[in-house]
Write a protein that holds these residues in place. Structure first.
Motif, mmCIF file in Angstrom:
data_model
loop_
_atom_site.group_PDB
_atom_site.id
_atom_site.type_symbol
_atom_site.label_atom_id
_atom_site.label_comp_id
_atom_site.label_asym_id
_atom_site.label_seq_id
_atom_site.Cartn_x
_atom_site.Cartn_y
_atom_site.Cartn_z
ATOM 1 N N ALA A 64 0.817 -1.211 0.000
ATOM 2 C CA ALA A 64 0.000 0.000 0.000
ATOM 3 C C ALA A 64 0.855 1.267 0.000
ATOM 4 C CB ALA A 64 -0.937 0.002 1.205
ATOM 5 N N GLY A 65 2.168 1.102 0.025
ATOM 6 C CA GLY A 65 3.059 2.261 -0.022
ATOM 7 C C GLY A 65 3.233 2.957 1.310
ATOM 8 N N ARG A 66 3.125 2.222 2.404
ATOM 9 C CA ARG A 66 3.301 2.778 3.749
ATOM 10 C C ARG A 66 4.502 2.113 4.422
ATOM 11 N NH1 ARG A 66 -0.475 6.955 4.341
ATOM 12 N NH2 ARG A 66 0.034 6.802 6.535
ATOM 13 N N PRO A 67 5.730 2.477 3.995
ATOM 14 C CA PRO A 67 6.921 1.775 4.489
ATOM 15 C C PRO A 67 7.154 1.917 5.994
ATOM 16 C CG PRO A 67 7.549 3.716 3.237
ATOM 17 C CD PRO A 67 6.068 3.558 3.074
ATOM 18 N N GLY A 68 6.834 3.053 6.583
ATOM 19 C CA GLY A 68 7.032 3.235 8.024
ATOM 20 C C GLY A 68 6.153 2.300 8.835
ATOM 21 N N LEU A 69 4.871 2.269 8.487
ATOM 22 C CA LEU A 69 3.957 1.368 9.180
ATOM 23 C C LEU A 69 4.293 -0.088 8.903
ATOM 24 C CD1 LEU A 69 0.584 3.267 8.675
ATOM 25 C CD2 LEU A 69 1.829 2.952 10.817
ATOM 26 N N SER A 70 4.724 -0.355 7.685
ATOM 27 C CA SER A 70 5.115 -1.724 7.316
ATOM 28 C C SER A 70 6.297 -2.195 8.159
ATOM 29 C CB SER A 70 5.459 -1.788 5.830
ATOM 30 O OG SER A 70 5.890 -3.080 5.480
ATOM 31 N N ALA A 71 7.275 -1.327 8.340
ATOM 32 C CA ALA A 71 8.442 -1.681 9.158
ATOM 33 C C ALA A 71 8.032 -1.922 10.605
ATOM 34 C CB ALA A 71 9.494 -0.573 9.078
ATOM 35 N N GLY A 72 7.121 -1.120 11.108
ATOM 36 C CA GLY A 72 6.633 -1.319 12.471
ATOM 37 C C GLY A 72 5.912 -2.644 12.635
#
Length: 136
Positions: A64-72
């Motif tokens: 979905a293009g949300r790398p910060g949330l994905s990393a979390g």
């Protein structure tokens, strides 16, 4: 984005459900092997569910293009693996000691149970906090 939303909600529900389920288990005296096995099984199920939902959340948020949330979410998946490898064997060992009537085992098991709950609450706070912070 719908998959990311679905799995994020699944992660929140999994974490909140197991917190709400594990706190009442503190009523158990933890003085029988059955109590220890039940609590251990409950947390084992949680760690597996937390890993699956956090991994699915990480993957869907990455797409979905949300790398910060994905990393979390990926970090939460790794934490679930680490906790499962640390907490479950400790509960197994203390459960065996309870069966052998070792007196220090019951407070040790109860302490481990409380520590696991506190960690789960911290994870829930981190999830909600990151959604509020990065979800804008």
């Amino acid at each position: 984005m719908f998959a990311a939303l679905f799995f994020t909600v699944a992660l929140l529900v999994t974490t909140a459900y197991f917190i709400m389920g594990s706190i009442p288990l503190l009523v158990l005296k933890h003085d029988t092997p059955l109590d220890a096995r039940f609590v251990r099984g409950f947390f084992n199920t949680y760690y597996v569910g937390a890993f699956v939902s956090a991994a699915a959340t990480a993957i869907s948020l990455a797409f979905a293009g949300r790398p910060g949330l994905s990393a979390g979410a990926a970090a939460l998946a790794l934490i679930a693996i680490v906790l499962r490898r640390k907490i479950i064997p400790k509960m197994d060992a203390l459960g065996a000691q309870i069966q052998s009537n070792v007196m220090d085992a019951i407070p040790g098991f109860r302490r481990t149970h409380v520590i696991a709950i506190v960690i789960n609450v911290a994870q829930l706070v981190a999830i909600v906090g990151s959604l509020i912070t990065f979800g804008k």
